[in-house]
Design a protein around this motif. Structure first.
Motif, PDB file in Angstrom:
ATOM      1  N   LEU A  21      22.547  12.966  39.547  1.00 50.69           N
ATOM      2  CA  LEU A  21      22.321  13.927  40.622  1.00 50.69           C
ATOM      3  C   LEU A  21      23.358  15.037  40.547  1.00 50.69           C
ATOM      4  O   LEU A  21      24.446  14.853  39.991  1.00 50.69           O
ATOM      5  CB  LEU A  21      22.414  13.244  41.988  1.00 50.69           C
ATOM      6  CG  LEU A  21      21.342  12.219  42.325  1.00 50.69           C
ATOM      7  CD1 LEU A  21      21.716  11.460  43.589  1.00 50.69           C
ATOM      8  CD2 LEU A  21      19.987  12.885  42.489  1.00 50.69           C
ATOM      9  N   GLY A  22      23.029  16.172  41.136  1.00 47.73           N
ATOM     10  CA  GLY A  22      23.989  17.250  41.223  1.00 47.73           C
ATOM     11  C   GLY A  22      25.102  16.923  42.200  1.00 47.73           C
ATOM     12  O   GLY A  22      24.929  16.110  43.120  1.00 47.73           O
ATOM     13  N   LEU A  23      26.255  17.553  41.997  1.00 49.25           N
ATOM     14  CA  LEU A  23      27.347  17.440  42.982  1.00 49.25           C
ATOM     15  C   LEU A  23      27.075  18.456  44.084  1.00 49.25           C
ATOM     16  O   LEU A  23      27.733  19.489  44.198  1.00 49.25           O
ATOM     17  CB  LEU A  23      28.691  17.697  42.300  1.00 49.25           C
ATOM     18  CG  LEU A  23      29.348  16.479  41.665  1.00 49.25           C
ATOM     19  CD1 LEU A  23      30.562  16.892  40.834  1.00 49.25           C
ATOM     20  CD2 LEU A  23      29.762  15.463  42.735  1.00 49.25           C
TER      21      LEU A  23
ATOM     22  N   GLY B 155      22.244  15.903  46.605  1.00 42.54           N
ATOM     23  CA  GLY B 155      22.636  14.686  45.909  1.00 42.54           C
ATOM     24  C   GLY B 155      23.294  13.698  46.848  1.00 42.54           C
ATOM     25  O   GLY B 155      23.020  12.487  46.812  1.00 42.54           O
ATOM     26  N   ASP B 156      24.166  14.195  47.720  1.00 45.10           N
ATOM     27  CA  ASP B 156      24.814  13.336  48.724  1.00 45.10           C
ATOM     28  C   ASP B 156      23.761  12.678  49.610  1.00 45.10           C
ATOM     29  O   ASP B 156      23.845  11.480  49.915  1.00 45.10           O
ATOM     30  CB  ASP B 156      25.762  14.157  49.591  1.00 45.10           C
ATOM     31  CG  ASP B 156      26.943  14.723  48.808  1.00 45.10           C
ATOM     32  OD1 ASP B 156      27.217  14.234  47.694  1.00 45.10           O
ATOM     33  OD2 ASP B 156      27.577  15.669  49.327  1.00 45.10           O
ATOM     34  N   PHE B 157      22.797  13.477  50.033  1.00 42.81           N
ATOM     35  CA  PHE B 157      21.722  12.982  50.907  1.00 42.81           C
ATOM     36  C   PHE B 157      20.941  11.859  50.228  1.00 42.81           C
ATOM     37  O   PHE B 157      20.639  10.822  50.839  1.00 42.81           O
ATOM     38  CB  PHE B 157      20.798  14.154  51.256  1.00 42.81           C
ATOM     39  CG  PHE B 157      19.515  13.770  51.939  1.00 42.81           C
ATOM     40  CD1 PHE B 157      19.506  13.382  53.273  1.00 42.81           C
ATOM     41  CD2 PHE B 157      18.311  13.817  51.252  1.00 42.81           C
ATOM     42  CE1 PHE B 157      18.311  13.046  53.917  1.00 42.81           C
ATOM     43  CE2 PHE B 157      17.118  13.481  51.871  1.00 42.81           C
ATOM     44  CZ  PHE B 157      17.121  13.090  53.201  1.00 42.81           C
ATOM     45  N   LEU B 158      20.613  12.033  48.938  1.00 43.37           N
ATOM     46  CA  LEU B 158      19.817  11.040  48.224  1.00 43.37           C
ATOM     47  C   LEU B 158      20.582   9.739  48.017  1.00 43.37           C
ATOM     48  O   LEU B 158      20.016   8.646  48.181  1.00 43.37           O
ATOM     49  CB  LEU B 158      19.349  11.608  46.883  1.00 43.37           C
ATOM     50  CG  LEU B 158      18.281  12.695  47.005  1.00 43.37           C
ATOM     51  CD1 LEU B 158      18.060  13.397  45.672  1.00 43.37           C
ATOM     52  CD2 LEU B 158      16.962  12.107  47.519  1.00 43.37           C
ATOM     53  N   ILE B 159      21.861   9.843  47.666  1.00 42.69           N
ATOM     54  CA  ILE B 159      22.685   8.635  47.545  1.00 42.69           C
ATOM     55  C   ILE B 159      22.694   7.872  48.864  1.00 42.69           C
ATOM     56  O   ILE B 159      22.517   6.653  48.910  1.00 42.69           O
ATOM     57  CB  ILE B 159      24.133   9.000  47.137  1.00 42.69           C
ATOM     58  CG1 ILE B 159      24.176   9.515  45.693  1.00 42.69           C
ATOM     59  CG2 ILE B 159      25.060   7.800  47.322  1.00 42.69           C
ATOM     60  CD1 ILE B 159      24.014   8.465  44.635  1.00 42.69           C
ATOM     61  N   GLU B 160      22.873   8.599  49.947  1.00 42.99           N
ATOM     62  CA  GLU B 160      22.914   7.994  51.281  1.00 42.99           C
ATOM     63  C   GLU B 160      21.614   7.269  51.606  1.00 42.99           C
ATOM     64  O   GLU B 160      21.616   6.128  52.094  1.00 42.99           O
ATOM     65  CB  GLU B 160      23.197   9.083  52.307  1.00 42.99           C
ATOM     66  CG  GLU B 160      23.289   8.626  53.736  1.00 42.99           C
ATOM     67  CD  GLU B 160      23.547   9.789  54.676  1.00 42.99           C
ATOM     68  OE1 GLU B 160      22.650  10.120  55.474  1.00 42.99           O
ATOM     69  OE2 GLU B 160      24.641  10.397  54.584  1.00 42.99           O
ATOM     70  N   LYS B 161      20.483   7.920  51.313  1.00 42.12           N
ATOM     71  CA  LYS B 161      19.185   7.330  51.653  1.00 42.12           C
ATOM     72  C   LYS B 161      18.858   6.117  50.785  1.00 42.12           C
ATOM     73  O   LYS B 161      18.270   5.139  51.264  1.00 42.12           O
ATOM     74  CB  LYS B 161      18.089   8.391  51.533  1.00 42.12           C
ATOM     75  CG  LYS B 161      18.171   9.489  52.588  1.00 42.12           C
ATOM     76  CD  LYS B 161      18.103   8.894  53.984  1.00 42.12           C
ATOM     77  CE  LYS B 161      18.243   9.946  55.065  1.00 42.12           C
ATOM     78  NZ  LYS B 161      18.241   9.352  56.428  1.00 42.12           N
TER      79      LYS B 161
ATOM     80  N   VAL C 165      24.100   5.676  39.300  1.00 42.40           N
ATOM     81  CA  VAL C 165      23.669   7.057  39.537  1.00 42.40           C
ATOM     82  C   VAL C 165      24.880   7.952  39.319  1.00 42.40           C
ATOM     83  O   VAL C 165      25.851   7.879  40.063  1.00 42.40           O
ATOM     84  CB  VAL C 165      23.106   7.253  40.955  1.00 42.40           C
ATOM     85  CG1 VAL C 165      22.725   8.724  41.172  1.00 42.40           C
ATOM     86  CG2 VAL C 165      21.882   6.368  41.182  1.00 42.40           C
ATOM     87  N   PHE C 166      24.833   8.772  38.286  1.00 43.89           N
ATOM     88  CA  PHE C 166      25.943   9.636  37.930  1.00 43.89           C
ATOM     89  C   PHE C 166      25.806  10.988  38.635  1.00 43.89           C
ATOM     90  O   PHE C 166      24.742  11.350  39.118  1.00 43.89           O
ATOM     91  CB  PHE C 166      26.007   9.817  36.407  1.00 43.89           C
ATOM     92  CG  PHE C 166      26.215   8.519  35.663  1.00 43.89           C
ATOM     93  CD1 PHE C 166      27.491   8.100  35.330  1.00 43.89           C
ATOM     94  CD2 PHE C 166      25.134   7.710  35.318  1.00 43.89           C
ATOM     95  CE1 PHE C 166      27.698   6.898  34.659  1.00 43.89           C
ATOM     96  CE2 PHE C 166      25.323   6.510  34.643  1.00 43.89           C
ATOM     97  CZ  PHE C 166      26.598   6.101  34.317  1.00 43.89           C
TER      98      PHE C 166
ATOM     99  N   ALA D  48      19.568  17.961  37.489  1.00 43.48           N
ATOM    100  CA  ALA D  48      20.641  17.061  37.070  1.00 43.48           C
ATOM    101  C   ALA D  48      20.119  15.786  36.404  1.00 43.48           C
ATOM    102  O   ALA D  48      20.743  15.283  35.457  1.00 43.48           O
ATOM    103  CB  ALA D  48      21.498  16.704  38.286  1.00 43.48           C
ATOM    104  N   ASP D  49      18.991  15.266  36.879  1.00 47.16           N
ATOM    105  CA  ASP D  49      18.479  14.010  36.322  1.00 47.16           C
ATOM    106  C   ASP D  49      18.210  14.110  34.823  1.00 47.16           C
ATOM    107  O   ASP D  49      18.403  13.158  34.075  1.00 47.16           O
ATOM    108  CB  ASP D  49      17.213  13.564  37.057  1.00 47.16           C
ATOM    109  CG  ASP D  49      16.167  14.659  37.157  1.00 47.16           C
ATOM    110  OD1 ASP D  49      16.459  15.691  37.785  1.00 47.16           O
ATOM    111  OD2 ASP D  49      15.055  14.497  36.606  1.00 47.16           O
TER     112      ASP D  49
END
Length: 324
Positions: A57-59, A63-69, A80-81, A111-112
């Motif tokens: 994911l992008g920084l 990307g933050d939102f997707l990691i959280e979900k 997940v890098f 990013a993926d």
């Protein structure tokens, strides 16, 4: 219990607040976490099995939102890098009145697609694990090579490989590139899930039974043929086992196929499926597996978005009891 690994795209789906409008005419959207492999990982995790996502994911805030979900529903995100070299992928979706979709993707590249094969670790995988992938991230990119390394690593450790082509032609330079790439990767899988809308395009064969039999190449031991609301059939050891779907109030079909295959893979994990017993498991338990998967897919269409609409184990069991 063994673990599901899902490799590929994690992205933001922007879902319109109005149905029945062309994408150019939609005024307001709401964001939802998505990406077919991520949806499958989330479906399996939400049902209570071990699940991990392999992606990049992008920084950025998305990307933050997707990691959280992903973490909220129980998906392990250790693989997940993150990168500053590209942004997180976005997809704008237009919903017709029947809940079907049109897509417009923003990734050039995203990013993926930058996940490198050197970032894949053979030691992630163990015997009995399942590695699931789709075709969206098989365009020519570092991510394609990362898929090959992950698949080979999982197979060498005794893992089971699942492939859902999930055709998205707007992401390819031309349809033939998409078709050839899917045909290149089908032999690498033990389980192939394919929809009634994709079968002839991928195989070039109009007769359904002949087309499905043509998919039994390489490692392939089982093919699941999905028919939307009409249910799904599984082909294994020369046999065909049928199932019927569930009637629900459809709001958005986004993620329904992913929830379906997520239900299948959850069942296979609980039944300790592997490269050697998958045919036997489908022959003995096809009614249970397909009913569970059909219920999972149907319930997902009753909400908006994919991950946000995935059903719980209790909701699936309730729908199964209604059928009985």
């Amino acid at each position: 219990m063994a673990k599901l690994f899902s490799i590929g795209e994690v992205l933001i789906d922007f879902i319109p607040l109005q149905k029945g409008k062309a994408l150019k005419d939609v005024v307001t959207f709401e964001r939802a976490p998505g990406g077919a492999p991520a949806n499958v990982a989330a479906a399996v995790a939400k049902l209570g099995a071990n699940s991990a996502m392999i992606s990049k994911l992008g920084l950025d805030a998305f990307g933050d939102f997707l990691i959280e979900k992903l973490e909220e529903v129980g998906v392990n995100t250790d693989t997940v890098f993150r990168t500053k070299a590209a942004n997180t992928a976005l997809a704008f979706v237009s919903l017709r009145e029947d809940g079907e979709r049109d897509f417009s993707f923003y990734r050039n590249p995203s990013a993926d697609l930058l996940l490198d094969e050197s970032e894949i670790n053979d030691d992630w995988f163990n015997e009995g694990d399942i590695l699931h992938f789709c075709s969206v991230d098989l365009v020519e990119s570092p991510m394609k090579k990362a898929h090959v390394k992950a698949i080979n690593a999982a197979i060498s450790k005794g893992g089971l490989i699942s492939f859902d082509p999930n055709v998205r032609l707007p992401l390819w330079d031309n349809p033939e590139d998409c078709r050839k790439t899917i045909l290149e990767f089908i032999p690498k899988a033990h389980l192939v899930k394919i929809s009634d809308e994709e079968l002839e395009f991928i195989t070039g064969i109009s007769n359904i039974e002949e087309a499905i039999q043509s998919l039994f190449v390489g490692h392939v031991k089982a093919v699941i043929f999905t028919k939307g609301s009409q249910g799904a059939d599984v082909y294994v050891n020369g046999n065909k086992f049928e199932s019927t779907g569930y009637k629900v109030d459809v709001q958005d079909t986004t993620g329904a196929g992913d929830a379906f295959i997520g239900g299948v893979l959850y069942q296979l994990l609980t039944k300790q499926a592997n490269q050697h017993n998958i045919e036997e498991i489908f022959e003995k338990s096809h009614i249970e597996i397909l009913a569970y998967a059909n219920a999972s897919g149907a319930l997902t269409t009753t909400g908006k978005g994919a991950i946000s609409s995935l059903p719980t184990k209790e909701e699936i069991n309730e729908l199964l009891l209604i059928r009985i």
